[in-house]
Design a protein around this motif. Structure first.
Motif, mmCIF file in Angstrom:
data_model
loop_
_atom_site.group_PDB
_atom_site.id
_atom_site.type_symbol
_atom_site.label_atom_id
_atom_site.label_comp_id
_atom_site.label_asym_id
_atom_site.label_seq_id
_atom_site.Cartn_x
_atom_site.Cartn_y
_atom_site.Cartn_z
ATOM 1 N N LEU A 186 43.157 27.191 26.154
ATOM 2 C CA LEU A 186 42.020 27.131 26.968
ATOM 3 C C LEU A 186 40.835 27.281 26.213
ATOM 4 C CD1 LEU A 186 42.821 29.012 30.327
ATOM 5 C CD2 LEU A 186 42.202 26.896 29.967
ATOM 6 N N SER A 187 40.823 28.154 25.270
ATOM 7 C CA SER A 187 39.799 28.568 24.080
ATOM 8 C C SER A 187 39.550 27.244 23.380
ATOM 9 C CB SER A 187 40.060 29.592 23.308
ATOM 10 O OG SER A 187 40.120 30.888 23.924
ATOM 11 N N LEU A 188 40.546 26.313 22.787
ATOM 12 C CA LEU A 188 40.322 25.437 22.098
ATOM 13 C C LEU A 188 40.111 23.918 22.833
ATOM 14 C CD1 LEU A 188 43.698 25.859 19.543
ATOM 15 C CD2 LEU A 188 41.067 26.189 19.116
ATOM 16 N N THR A 189 40.401 24.070 24.119
ATOM 17 C CA THR A 189 40.220 22.719 24.632
ATOM 18 C C THR A 189 39.065 22.880 25.821
ATOM 19 O OG1 THR A 189 41.891 23.135 26.163
ATOM 20 C CG2 THR A 189 42.428 21.850 24.325
ATOM 21 N N ARG A 190 39.049 23.572 27.093
ATOM 22 C CA ARG A 190 38.276 23.666 28.131
ATOM 23 C C ARG A 190 37.226 24.424 28.199
ATOM 24 N NH1 ARG A 190 40.237 20.117 31.959
ATOM 25 N NH2 ARG A 190 39.062 21.374 33.444
ATOM 26 N N ILE A 191 37.668 25.886 27.453
ATOM 27 C CA ILE A 191 36.423 26.743 27.489
ATOM 28 C C ILE A 191 36.042 27.182 25.946
ATOM 29 C CG2 ILE A 191 35.826 29.292 28.125
ATOM 30 C CD1 ILE A 191 38.233 28.818 30.278
ATOM 31 N N PRO A 192 34.912 26.683 25.640
ATOM 32 C CA PRO A 192 34.801 26.805 24.154
ATOM 33 C C PRO A 192 34.342 28.245 23.853
ATOM 34 C CG PRO A 192 33.040 25.471 25.390
ATOM 35 C CD PRO A 192 34.129 25.774 26.420
ATOM 36 N N VAL A 193 34.296 28.627 22.442
ATOM 37 C CA VAL A 193 34.012 29.930 22.226
ATOM 38 C C VAL A 193 32.748 30.422 22.510
ATOM 39 C CG1 VAL A 193 36.049 30.077 20.532
ATOM 40 C CG2 VAL A 193 33.861 29.353 19.846
ATOM 41 N N SER A 194 31.756 29.631 22.705
ATOM 42 C CA SER A 194 30.446 30.030 23.064
ATOM 43 C C SER A 194 30.212 30.281 24.415
ATOM 44 C CB SER A 194 29.396 28.674 22.739
ATOM 45 O OG SER A 194 29.821 27.716 23.534
ATOM 46 N N VAL A 195 31.235 30.209 25.232
ATOM 47 C CA VAL A 195 31.409 30.430 26.855
ATOM 48 C C VAL A 195 32.337 31.917 26.800
ATOM 49 C CG1 VAL A 195 31.747 29.900 28.979
ATOM 50 C CG2 VAL A 195 30.652 28.361 27.514
ATOM 51 N N TYR A 196 31.696 32.556 27.681
ATOM 52 C CA TYR A 196 32.510 33.902 28.093
ATOM 53 C C TYR A 196 33.959 33.511 28.759
ATOM 54 C CZ TYR A 196 33.669 38.529 29.792
ATOM 55 O OH TYR A 196 34.607 39.593 30.067
ATOM 56 N N PRO A 197 34.967 33.879 28.193
ATOM 57 C CA PRO A 197 36.509 33.525 28.400
ATOM 58 C C PRO A 197 36.890 34.143 29.926
ATOM 59 C CG PRO A 197 36.629 35.026 26.891
ATOM 60 C CD PRO A 197 35.297 34.985 27.108
ATOM 61 N N SER A 198 36.119 33.872 30.920
ATOM 62 C CA SER A 198 36.292 34.350 32.273
ATOM 63 C C SER A 198 37.622 33.882 32.554
ATOM 64 C CB SER A 198 35.266 34.156 33.204
ATOM 65 O OG SER A 198 35.074 32.711 33.280
ATOM 66 N N VAL A 199 38.190 32.783 32.729
ATOM 67 C CA VAL A 199 39.496 32.371 33.057
ATOM 68 C C VAL A 199 40.664 33.206 32.506
ATOM 69 C CG1 VAL A 199 41.242 30.346 33.629
ATOM 70 C CG2 VAL A 199 38.468 29.923 33.660
ATOM 71 N N GLN A 200 40.435 33.431 31.004
ATOM 72 C CA GLN A 200 41.409 33.931 30.327
ATOM 73 C C GLN A 200 41.606 35.448 30.782
ATOM 74 O OE1 GLN A 200 39.366 31.855 28.753
ATOM 75 N NE2 GLN A 200 39.950 31.262 26.952
ATOM 76 N N TYR A 201 40.338 36.033 31.221
ATOM 77 C CA TYR A 201 40.560 37.298 31.582
ATOM 78 C C TYR A 201 41.136 37.546 32.971
ATOM 79 C CZ TYR A 201 37.944 39.905 28.006
ATOM 80 O OH TYR A 201 37.752 40.611 26.636
ATOM 81 N N SER A 202 40.867 36.556 33.911
ATOM 82 C CA SER A 202 41.278 36.330 35.164
ATOM 83 C C SER A 202 42.844 36.470 34.955
ATOM 84 C CB SER A 202 40.792 35.556 36.121
ATOM 85 O OG SER A 202 39.314 35.542 36.137
ATOM 86 N N ILE A 203 43.323 35.469 34.085
ATOM 87 C CA ILE A 203 44.844 35.487 34.009
ATOM 88 C C ILE A 203 45.359 36.779 33.440
ATOM 89 C CG2 ILE A 203 46.708 34.058 32.749
ATOM 90 C CD1 ILE A 203 44.795 31.727 32.680
ATOM 91 N N GLU A 204 44.727 37.285 32.538
ATOM 92 C CA GLU A 204 45.232 38.634 31.851
ATOM 93 C C GLU A 204 45.397 39.803 32.906
ATOM 94 O OE1 GLU A 204 42.514 40.485 29.039
ATOM 95 O OE2 GLU A 204 43.891 42.401 28.999
ATOM 96 N N SER A 205 44.049 39.729 33.889
ATOM 97 C CA SER A 205 44.037 40.815 35.143
ATOM 98 C C SER A 205 45.324 40.357 35.949
ATOM 99 C CB SER A 205 42.843 40.514 35.730
ATOM 100 O OG SER A 205 41.623 40.847 35.187
ATOM 101 N N PHE A 206 45.538 39.248 36.189
ATOM 102 C CA PHE A 206 46.569 38.792 37.048
ATOM 103 C C PHE A 206 47.782 39.296 36.623
ATOM 104 C CE2 PHE A 206 49.991 35.713 38.356
ATOM 105 C CZ PHE A 206 50.061 36.097 39.886
ATOM 106 N N PHE A 207 47.933 39.247 35.249
ATOM 107 C CA PHE A 207 49.354 39.694 34.831
ATOM 108 C C PHE A 207 49.553 41.022 34.409
ATOM 109 C CE2 PHE A 207 50.161 35.563 32.035
ATOM 110 C CZ PHE A 207 50.911 34.824 32.978
ATOM 111 N N LEU A 208 48.509 41.768 34.231
ATOM 112 C CA LEU A 208 48.308 43.148 34.334
ATOM 113 C C LEU A 208 48.795 44.002 35.637
ATOM 114 C CD1 LEU A 208 45.444 44.029 31.661
ATOM 115 C CD2 LEU A 208 47.971 44.555 31.522
ATOM 116 N N ILE A 209 48.028 43.166 36.629
ATOM 117 C CA ILE A 209 48.531 43.757 37.961
ATOM 118 C C ILE A 209 49.815 43.660 38.262
ATOM 119 C CG2 ILE A 209 47.956 43.240 40.350
ATOM 120 C CD1 ILE A 209 45.325 42.207 39.729
ATOM 121 N N LEU A 210 50.494 42.494 37.846
ATOM 122 C CA LEU A 210 51.930 42.308 38.165
ATOM 123 C C LEU A 210 52.639 43.497 37.333
ATOM 124 C CD1 LEU A 210 52.767 38.575 37.986
ATOM 125 C CD2 LEU A 210 52.459 39.945 39.818
#
Lengths: 261, 216
Positions: B104-128
């Motif tokens: 995602l960081s290399l393709t859809r969400i550039p490093v100049s943007v906050y990685p909110s999608v990545q954080y949401s996935i992390e949150s989901f996994f941590l909840i699990l």
């Protein structure tokens, strides 16, 4: 504006529901933990109980082996020696006169009695003899042995239709009876001991009662008779029986109720 | 430009947790990944704050940090979950997460943007992971659930990440109502949940358990 307000209210409700859901999850986890903890304690207790049972089994097996060895020694060595002594006594003439003949006769009687008693003792100690003859015969023989000493009057009372139990169970039950009889002989100062075996539909009740002085309360494990009581209790638990000990000024009774099915 | 007091409190809480972690590092071996993560988090936040003060881009830091953050949490769960196979699950999750996050960081969400999608996935996994741990905490006779360090950590992670997911999920809607207010609400709620998270870490670190399990 009113629509937006409604939407904010919905969001707050959603957020509250989420918090409620999370709180429920935490409560469920606490409840489940307690259940697991209870199961864990139960499992630990079961393992400990099984270990104790196996330990008791081993102790009983070792005890039986020792008793068997003693019985064989009595029968093969001491019994043989006494028989030989009696044989020699028979070959001695009565040259010493009337008094000598009387003394010789008494000695022969005493040796004969010792041989009979030792054989009886050997039989009751040897588990094979108990197993082959059955519980009733073993108890009868034990009571006869006690009765021969002339200190106690003994009797065996049987009610119901006797049934054969598992030989190992019969052996353990017999050892309990032996232990109870020993306790009566040693501590009760009784004149009469009654063993009763009462066969019911689903259980057999074995009791050993005496008319002695009784005990104020069941002795502790480290007191005289205490270990014996504990042994009897443990043995009855091994065979799935219920052990009870009652004592009054009029005597003491040890009772074991054993399911037969 | 001064630092917002709520951020100062937040940094102070991370600092407090880091110090507590260092003090209990030898004693609570099962929490060591967390004790390493805490100073890393503090350094990251201080560095981001420095970049903000310098008016330089800083979102790229989070693109790296979110992977490290999840790695340490996975190591923490891996150390504490009961059973051999269960211990492999967090590591498997991390592999999936790292692959997705980097892609995602290399393709859809550039490093100049906050990685909110990545954080949401992390949150989901941590909840699990938190849910799984909470429902399978290994029972020990004579030890209450509150005496398990991981109970506090999982409860904290569960509340915080569920809350953050809710706020992030509704952020666009809130933004449509009022952009400034949406940002303020998001900041406050995130901060509040982070306070809760670090309080739960502090409780787990400082709670005296009596008999600490040795897992290494």
């Amino acid at each position: 504006m009113a629509d937006r307000f409604d939407e904010v209210v919905i969001m707050i409700i959603l957020a509250s529901l989420l918090l409620l859901l999370l709180a429920v999850i935490v409560i469920v986890s606490v409840i489940k933990y307690k259940q697991r903890q209870r199961r864990h304690v139960e499992e630990k207790n079961a393992i400990r109980q099984q270990f104790n049972q196996e330990l008791l089994h081993t102790r009983i097996e070792i005890q039986e082996q020792t008793l068997k060895h003693i019985a064989q020694e009595i029968h093969d060595n001491i019994g043989q020696t006494l028989s030989l002594a009696k044989l020699h006594l028979n070959t001695i003439g009565t040259r010493e006169g009337h008094e000598g003949a009387e003394k010789l006769g008494t000695t022969k009687d005493l040796v004969s009695k010792a041989i009979v008693d030792l054989r009886g003792l050997s039989r009751t100690l040897n588990s094979d003899a108990v197993l082959s003859g059955g519980l009733l015969k073993a108890v009868e023989s034990e009571l006869a042995l006690i009765g021969r000493a002339g200190v106690f009057t003994t009797s065996l009372e049987i009610t119901g239709q006797p049934v054969s139990l598992d030989p190992q169970k019969e052996l353990i039950l017999f050892r309990i009876v032996q232990e109870a009889l020993n306790n009566s002989i040693k501590h009760s100062e009784a004149s009469r001991i009654v063993v009763s075996l009462s066969y019911g539909e689903n259980s057999v009740c074995t009791s050993v009662a005496d008319n002695g002085k009784g005990a104020v309360r069941a002795p502790a494990a480290d007191q005289p008779g205490g270990t014996g009581l504990l042994n009897m209790k443990s043995r009855s638990e091994i065979i799935g029986g219920t052990f009870s000990f009652t004592s009054a000024a009029s005597g003491t009774e040890v009772r074991v109720i054993l399911p037969t099915n | 430009m001064g630092i917002d007091p709520k951020f100062l409190v937040y940094y102070f809480l991370i600092f407090l947790c880091s110090v507590a972690g260092m003090l209990r590092y030898r004693e609570k071996r099962e929490l060591r990944p967390l004790f390493v993560l805490l100073p890393v988090s503090l350094c990251t936040e201080v560095y981001v704050e420095y970049l903000i003060q310098q008016k330089r881009p800083y979102y790229f830091v989070y693109h790296v940090y979110e992977i490290l953050d999840f790695l340490f949490f996975c190591l923490l769960f891996s150390r504490n979950l009961p059973g051999g196979r269960a211990r492999l699950a967090p590591l498997a999750l991390f592999t999936i997460y790292a692959a997705v996050a980097i892609t995602l960081s290399l393709t859809r969400i550039p490093v100049s943007v906050y990685p909110s999608v990545q954080y949401s996935i992390e949150s989901f996994f941590l909840i699990l992971l938190s849910l799984f741990y909470l429902l399978t905490i290994p029972a020990e006779s004579g030890k209450r659930i509150f005496e398990h360090n991981m109970f506090w950590i999982c409860t904290g992670l569960l509340f915080v990440h569920a809350g953050i997911l809710l706020v992030n999920g509704s952020y666009n809607y809130l933004k449509s109502l009022s952009s400034a207010r949406a940002l303020a609400i998001k900041d406050w709620v995130n901060m509040l949940f982070n306070y809760i998270l670090y309080f739960s870490f502090l409780t787990a670190t400082l709670w005296r358990t009596g008999s600490t399990r040795s897992l290494s």
